[in-house]
Design an enzyme around this catalytic site. Structure first.
Site, PDB file in Angstrom:
ATOM      1  NE  ARG A  47      38.159  45.596 -79.333  1.00 29.55           N
ATOM      2  CZ  ARG A  47      38.641  47.579 -79.448  1.00 29.55           C
ATOM      3  NH1 ARG A  47      38.899  47.400 -80.022  1.00 29.55           N
ATOM      4  NH2 ARG A  47      39.929  47.215 -78.601  1.00 29.55           N
TER       5      ARG A  47
ATOM      6  CB  SER B   3      40.097  42.585 -73.788  1.00 26.53           C
ATOM      7  OG  SER B   3      41.057  43.497 -73.465  1.00 26.53           O
TER       8      SER B   3
ATOM      9  CD  GLU C   6      37.681  42.667 -76.908  1.00 23.79           C
ATOM     10  OE1 GLU C   6      38.523  43.192 -77.838  1.00 23.79           O
ATOM     11  OE2 GLU C   6      36.784  43.537 -76.123  1.00 23.79           O
TER      12      GLU C   6
END
Length: 316
Positions: free
Chosen positions: A170, A219, A301
């Protein structure tokens, strides 16, 4: 060079004091000093070359993974539009403009018998997918990306190989102020009908488990470190962020108009009245309680940028 963006020649649209809330999926956020929507890559290059390097620049996609704080951004926000959303499929590769939506790229690739099905359920655009090394079902951008075109902060147009982008879990390591304009991805071949059927199945599974009709940014937290690797195709996710949030009793937990989704507790949603301060405060409270409950420190995130509003209070 000039510090005043209004005096920089351009062909695109330059808007002062532009509120950003309507450009993000969470529908919150104060104004940017300037919003620049370049006409094409040449326009973007010339604008950045003429703009004083001391003026901050913030590249923004479709706002699917972003909280802009209520005080806004002291920067020129660069948002790519129609001149950057082309998709071309040829010889086992897909070339997509940075503004092309991930879902559109997946569908066009499948039409051409090329497998980028992992992109189908990922919210956002290709530029953001590269920046976040987006992935799903065990495949990440790092597994498919060949290179990107980008305009650097000084206006240079460059080609950057995937190996130079520092793609991790990520995350990426793009040059500061660089704006991705296009990405080239290598894609395995497949039967178009089978690829479309796979994506329909993925959509059905997503809609059954995620609050797709709510205002969210996907998310909220990364899966805990030590259980997710740096984005390899054989990644394993033995412990999920949603599980440790749920174990801490935070499913449906709410601050102001912000809530951890009752359907999927790793989704931060705006119930309709949330401020950016509500959303960020809720996320931080979740991090605090998960740490107390399990000893795991969750990592955001969702990107959070900008300044808080002056004298802002948050309803708890």
């Amino acid at each position: 060079m000039t510090r005043d963006p209004a005096s920089v020649p351009h062909r695109g649209r330059l808007t002062p004091n532009r509120p950003l809330g309507d450009l993000t999926w969470l529908r919150v956020g104060g104004p940017a000093d300037w919003l620049f929507q370049p006409a094409d890559e040449e326009d973007l290059s010339a604008f950045l070359a003429a703009l004083d390097p001391a003026v901050p620049v913030f590249p923004m996609g479709v706002g699917s993974n972003l909280i802009v704080r209520d005080g806004g951004l002291r920067a020129v926000v660069i948002r790519l539009g129609r001149g950057f959303n082309g998709i071309d499929c040829a010889e086992g590769q897909v070339t997509a403009g940075a503004a092309a939506l991930d879902a559109h790229v997946a569908r066009r690739a499948a039409d051409a018998g090329l497998d980028l099905t992992f992109l189908r359920t990922i919210p956002g655009s290709i530029g953001g997918a590269v920046c976040m090394n987006a992935g799903c079902y065990g495949t990440y951008m790092a597994d498919r990306l060949v290179h990107v075109r980008a305009v650097l902060r000084d206006g240079q147009v460059v080609t950057l190989p995937a190996a130079d982008l520092g793609l991790g879990y990520r995350s990426s390591a793009l040059p500061e102020g660089a704006v991705i304009t296009a990405a080239v991805m290598a894609a395995p071949r497949g039967d178009p009908a089978a690829l479309h059927a796979r994506m329909e199945d993925q959509l059905a599974r997503r809609d059954a488990t995620q609050p797709t009709k709510d205002r969210s940014a996907g998310s909220t937290f990364r899966n805990p470190a030590g259980y997710s690797s740096t984005g390899a195709a054989d990644d394993t996710h033995e412990l999920k962020a949603w599980k440790v949030i749920d174990d801490a009793g935070l499913r449906g937990f709410q601050i102001g108009g912000a809530q951890m989704s009752p359907m999927h507790p790793n989704f931060l949603i705006n119930t309709g009245t949330a401020t950016a301060a509500d959303l960020e405060a809720l996320g931080e409270e979740v991090r605090k309680r998960v740490l107390q409950n399990s000893g795991i420190s969750l990592i955001w995130e969702i990107r959070r940028v900008g300044e808080p509003a002056a004298r802002q209070t948050t309803t708890r």
